[in-house]
Design an enzyme around this catalytic site. Structure first.
Site, PDB file in Angstrom:
ATOM      1  N   GLU A  21      -7.148  -5.589  32.868  1.00  0.00           N
ATOM      2  CA  GLU A  21      -6.626  -4.357  33.215  1.00  0.00           C
ATOM      3  C   GLU A  21      -5.007  -4.880  33.338  1.00  0.00           C
ATOM      4  O   GLU A  21      -4.671  -5.578  34.068  1.00  0.00           O
ATOM      5  CB  GLU A  21      -7.072  -3.848  34.418  1.00  0.00           C
ATOM      6  N   TYR A  22      -4.108  -4.130  32.798  1.00  0.00           N
ATOM      7  CA  TYR A  22      -2.893  -4.276  32.770  1.00  0.00           C
ATOM      8  C   TYR A  22      -2.029  -3.151  33.476  1.00  0.00           C
ATOM      9  O   TYR A  22      -2.475  -1.751  33.313  1.00  0.00           O
ATOM     10  CB  TYR A  22      -2.117  -4.432  31.481  1.00  0.00           C
ATOM     11  N   PRO A  25       4.214  -1.458  31.797  1.00  0.00           N
ATOM     12  CA  PRO A  25       5.475  -2.133  32.299  1.00  0.00           C
ATOM     13  C   PRO A  25       6.637  -1.145  32.850  1.00  0.00           C
ATOM     14  O   PRO A  25       6.687   0.167  32.394  1.00  0.00           O
ATOM     15  CB  PRO A  25       5.906  -2.732  30.968  1.00  0.00           C
ATOM     16  N   THR A  52      -2.941   0.983  33.199  1.00  0.00           N
ATOM     17  CA  THR A  52      -2.872   2.185  34.304  1.00  0.00           C
ATOM     18  C   THR A  52      -1.997   3.091  33.918  1.00  0.00           C
ATOM     19  O   THR A  52      -0.700   3.047  32.961  1.00  0.00           O
ATOM     20  CB  THR A  52      -2.453   1.472  35.643  1.00  0.00           C
ATOM     21  N   TRP A  53      -1.932   4.022  34.581  1.00  0.00           N
ATOM     22  CA  TRP A  53      -0.988   5.380  34.531  1.00  0.00           C
ATOM     23  C   TRP A  53      -0.016   5.621  35.558  1.00  0.00           C
ATOM     24  O   TRP A  53      -0.943   5.532  36.722  1.00  0.00           O
ATOM     25  CB  TRP A  53      -1.961   6.470  34.279  1.00  0.00           C
ATOM     26  N   HIS A  81      -5.889   4.715  31.324  1.00  0.00           N
ATOM     27  CA  HIS A  81      -6.180   5.456  32.606  1.00  0.00           C
ATOM     28  C   HIS A  81      -5.264   6.694  32.296  1.00  0.00           C
ATOM     29  O   HIS A  81      -4.185   6.743  31.831  1.00  0.00           O
ATOM     30  CB  HIS A  81      -5.465   4.638  33.578  1.00  0.00           C
ATOM     31  N   ARG A 111      -8.676  10.983  39.385  1.00  0.00           N
ATOM     32  CA  ARG A 111      -8.046  11.888  40.286  1.00  0.00           C
ATOM     33  C   ARG A 111      -6.639  11.418  40.383  1.00  0.00           C
ATOM     34  O   ARG A 111      -5.492  12.234  40.416  1.00  0.00           O
ATOM     35  CB  ARG A 111      -8.872  12.265  41.556  1.00  0.00           C
ATOM     36  N   GLY A 112      -6.631  10.234  40.924  1.00  0.00           N
ATOM     37  CA  GLY A 112      -5.200   9.773  40.856  1.00  0.00           C
ATOM     38  C   GLY A 112      -4.877   9.604  42.447  1.00  0.00           C
ATOM     39  O   GLY A 112      -5.648  10.360  43.351  1.00  0.00           O
ATOM     40  N   ASP A 113      -4.038   8.803  42.913  1.00  0.00           N
ATOM     41  CA  ASP A 113      -3.430   8.707  44.380  1.00  0.00           C
ATOM     42  C   ASP A 113      -2.575   9.704  44.345  1.00  0.00           C
ATOM     43  O   ASP A 113      -1.681  10.313  43.695  1.00  0.00           O
ATOM     44  CB  ASP A 113      -2.834   7.292  44.709  1.00  0.00           C
TER      45      ASP A 113
END
Length: 154
Positions: A21-22, A25, A52-53, A81, A111-113
């Site tokens: 998982e990256y 940038p 990630t998003w 993501h 859902r996300g933070d």
């Protein structure tokens, strides 16, 4: 290829498998460094990688560039993501459209933070409340084109 198909094949062959998982940038220099690492880690044979998003699509362009480079230029099966945080339906549509255009078939729906600086998570006008809402929407729009993963907590 869908991650589920790759993992099923590895299981049938009795092989161990792994992924990386990256984080997307945040700078041009960071992107160059990340792509160099991805190329080197390609040789380790991961079944897939995920990227990630940023909360609310704050770095959606960087994420799209990263998953496109990973999938198309480097040749890694890539999952993107995708979160509901601060994401109106139009932003979701654009991200999914771009993924499909470059052959990305794997989405991790979250859902996300809460965005940085906020203590509570709130639904965006015209957006989604939970990952399940996002999953249902993706299925309505794309059928089974995407392999959709989710994460949950109690």
């Amino acid at each position: 290829m869908k991650i589920t198909d790759k993992l099923q094949k590895a299981q049938e062959e009795g092989r161990c498998y792994w992924s990386f998982e990256y984080n997307r940038p945040r700078t041009e220099r960071g992107a160059i460094n990340l792509f160099d690492r991805m190329e080197r880690m390609y040789n380790m044979g991961p079944e897939f990688v995920s990227v990630t998003w940023g909360a609310g699509g704050s770095s959606s362009d960087a994420t799209i560039e990263c998953v496109t480079t990973s999938q198309v230029a480097i040749g890694l099966e890539t999952a993107m993501h995708l979160t509901c945080t601060n994401m109106p339906k139009e932003k979701i549509d654009e991200a999914l459209k771009q993924c499909k255009e470059v052959g990305i078939m794997n989405i991790l729906a979250l859902r996300g933070d809460a965005p940085h600086g906020q203590t509570t998570w709130t639904k965006t006008e015209g957006g989604f409340s939970n990952a399940i809402d996002l999953v249902k929407y993706i299925r309505e729009q794309y059928g089974d084109y995407f392999c959709i993963g989710v994460a949950g907590t109690k």
